[in-house]
Write a protein that holds these residues in place. Sequence first.
Motif, PDB file in Angstrom:
ATOM      1  N   GLU A 216      42.919  39.821  33.385  1.00 36.06           N
ATOM      2  CA  GLU A 216      44.342  39.596  33.572  1.00 36.06           C
ATOM      3  C   GLU A 216      45.174  40.846  33.322  1.00 36.06           C
ATOM      4  O   GLU A 216      46.141  41.115  34.028  1.00 36.06           O
ATOM      5  CB  GLU A 216      44.827  38.461  32.665  1.00 36.06           C
ATOM      6  CG  GLU A 216      46.278  38.069  32.922  1.00 36.06           C
ATOM      7  CD  GLU A 216      46.740  36.932  32.030  1.00 36.06           C
ATOM      8  OE1 GLU A 216      47.504  36.073  32.495  1.00 36.06           O
ATOM      9  OE2 GLU A 216      46.328  36.901  30.848  1.00 36.06           O
ATOM     10  N   GLU A 217      44.783  41.645  32.333  1.00 36.14           N
ATOM     11  CA  GLU A 217      45.585  42.835  32.020  1.00 36.14           C
ATOM     12  C   GLU A 217      45.615  43.840  33.178  1.00 36.14           C
ATOM     13  O   GLU A 217      46.542  44.650  33.273  1.00 36.14           O
ATOM     14  CB  GLU A 217      45.077  43.519  30.744  1.00 36.14           C
ATOM     15  CG  GLU A 217      43.608  43.873  30.731  1.00 36.14           C
ATOM     16  CD  GLU A 217      42.761  42.814  30.040  1.00 36.14           C
ATOM     17  OE1 GLU A 217      41.728  43.196  29.452  1.00 36.14           O
ATOM     18  OE2 GLU A 217      43.120  41.613  30.096  1.00 36.14           O
ATOM     19  N   ALA A 218      44.633  43.768  34.075  1.00 41.76           N
ATOM     20  CA  ALA A 218      44.610  44.680  35.228  1.00 41.76           C
ATOM     21  C   ALA A 218      45.787  44.428  36.167  1.00 41.76           C
ATOM     22  O   ALA A 218      46.223  45.346  36.880  1.00 41.76           O
ATOM     23  CB  ALA A 218      43.298  44.538  35.993  1.00 41.76           C
ATOM     24  N   ILE A 219      46.303  43.196  36.169  1.00 39.03           N
ATOM     25  CA  ILE A 219      47.465  42.878  37.003  1.00 39.03           C
ATOM     26  C   ILE A 219      48.620  43.801  36.652  1.00 39.03           C
ATOM     27  O   ILE A 219      49.284  44.366  37.531  1.00 39.03           O
ATOM     28  CB  ILE A 219      47.896  41.413  36.805  1.00 39.03           C
ATOM     29  CG1 ILE A 219      46.814  40.463  37.308  1.00 39.03           C
ATOM     30  CG2 ILE A 219      49.230  41.142  37.502  1.00 39.03           C
ATOM     31  CD1 ILE A 219      47.084  39.009  36.960  1.00 39.03           C
ATOM     32  N   PHE A 220      48.832  43.989  35.352  1.00 38.88           N
ATOM     33  CA  PHE A 220      49.987  44.740  34.866  1.00 38.88           C
ATOM     34  C   PHE A 220      49.727  46.253  34.864  1.00 38.88           C
ATOM     35  O   PHE A 220      50.587  47.033  34.480  1.00 38.88           O
ATOM     36  CB  PHE A 220      50.376  44.231  33.485  1.00 38.88           C
ATOM     37  CG  PHE A 220      50.573  42.736  33.470  1.00 38.88           C
ATOM     38  CD1 PHE A 220      51.689  42.160  34.069  1.00 38.88           C
ATOM     39  CD2 PHE A 220      49.629  41.897  32.923  1.00 38.88           C
ATOM     40  CE1 PHE A 220      51.864  40.785  34.092  1.00 38.88           C
ATOM     41  CE2 PHE A 220      49.789  40.515  32.926  1.00 38.88           C
ATOM     42  CZ  PHE A 220      50.919  39.960  33.527  1.00 38.88           C
ATOM     43  N   GLN A 221      48.525  46.634  35.320  1.00 41.80           N
ATOM     44  CA  GLN A 221      48.188  48.046  35.503  1.00 41.80           C
ATOM     45  C   GLN A 221      47.953  48.358  36.988  1.00 41.80           C
ATOM     46  O   GLN A 221      47.411  49.386  37.338  1.00 41.80           O
ATOM     47  CB  GLN A 221      46.936  48.390  34.681  1.00 41.80           C
ATOM     48  CG  GLN A 221      47.136  48.202  33.185  1.00 41.80           C
ATOM     49  CD  GLN A 221      45.842  48.166  32.407  1.00 41.80           C
ATOM     50  OE1 GLN A 221      44.750  48.255  32.973  1.00 41.80           O
ATOM     51  NE2 GLN A 221      45.937  48.018  31.095  1.00 41.80           N
ATOM     52  N   HIS A 222      48.359  47.425  37.844  1.00 40.30           N
ATOM     53  CA  HIS A 222      48.254  47.568  39.301  1.00 40.30           C
ATOM     54  C   HIS A 222      46.798  47.708  39.766  1.00 40.30           C
ATOM     55  O   HIS A 222      46.507  48.383  40.746  1.00 40.30           O
ATOM     56  CB  HIS A 222      49.092  48.749  39.787  1.00 40.30           C
ATOM     57  CG  HIS A 222      50.554  48.572  39.513  1.00 40.30           C
ATOM     58  ND1 HIS A 222      51.125  48.959  38.326  1.00 40.30           N
ATOM     59  CD2 HIS A 222      51.552  48.025  40.250  1.00 40.30           C
ATOM     60  CE1 HIS A 222      52.413  48.667  38.342  1.00 40.30           C
ATOM     61  NE2 HIS A 222      52.706  48.088  39.478  1.00 40.30           N
ATOM     62  N   GLY A 223      45.904  47.014  39.059  1.00 43.45           N
ATOM     63  CA  GLY A 223      44.500  47.055  39.424  1.00 43.45           C
ATOM     64  C   GLY A 223      44.176  46.345  40.721  1.00 43.45           C
ATOM     65  O   GLY A 223      43.126  46.583  41.324  1.00 43.45           O
TER      66      GLY A 223
END
Length: 279
Positions: A216-223
């Motif tokens: 989920e944290e990749a969403i907020f890192q533009h993954g």
Amino acid sequence: MFVRNGTSVLKKVLTCPPTFLDEAAPINEISKKYQDQPLDKEKLLDEYQQLLDAYAKAGVQVEQLTPQESMTNSVFARDFGGCVKEGYILGNFKEPLRYAEHSAYEEKMKELGIPKLLEVKNGLFEGGDFAFLRENIIAVGIIERTNLEGFNELKAGLEPLGYQVYPVPADSRYLHLDMCFNLVDDNLAVAYEDGLPTEFKQLLQELAIEIIKVPEEAIFQHGCNLESLGNHRVLSLKQNKDVNDALREHGMDVIELDITETLKAGGGPHCMTFPLDRI
């Protein structure tokens, strides 16, 4: 014919320089972290040039909207609508900050000779929620900037043209569908799978679309905010090391962009690109 799907060879795009993007307005979960902080203008322009250079090297023609002081976030060209084979759909922005872009992009599309098929007027619809799965199958995020009313307008306009249009509700923190799901090749996507509804995941299985899973944290890192160029090529971010490694393991040619400052406003390469021609 204009855009026939999301993964065939990208030939022409519409973008906008970040000339007046001075600070990260707190209108999404990412930009809230940087709100009211001045953005590095030189870095923003360098990152935009990186995108232009990558497109030039890939043989993609770039059209540019003239930036205006009233359109601070117009660098995220994706969001004004969607484009299909027959023409384009004009969306309806949720945030007042972006209202001025509506008519500016509409005029630009008229100038480019691309017909407007329909306009979402009563509900909300932004292009970051618009995703081809197949040439006649379109997924539409109902997340933060597109609502059910906007989805229904879009579906009613596209179904008579032979398109199947599916809703993809998700957590409003994810902002747009292209932040948590992106098709990067005909049968390959990058996604935060646990954040997608069961019905949508079943549809992906039926279409034999494999998912490279991200946390989920990749969403907020533009993954997940990647742009398919066709022929197994994809634009990604240099910081997306795990995603990029996985893409290469799946046979993808990954073109890395060292973009970090633009991301503070809440968008990445996919957000910065409005496709005009895919063959």
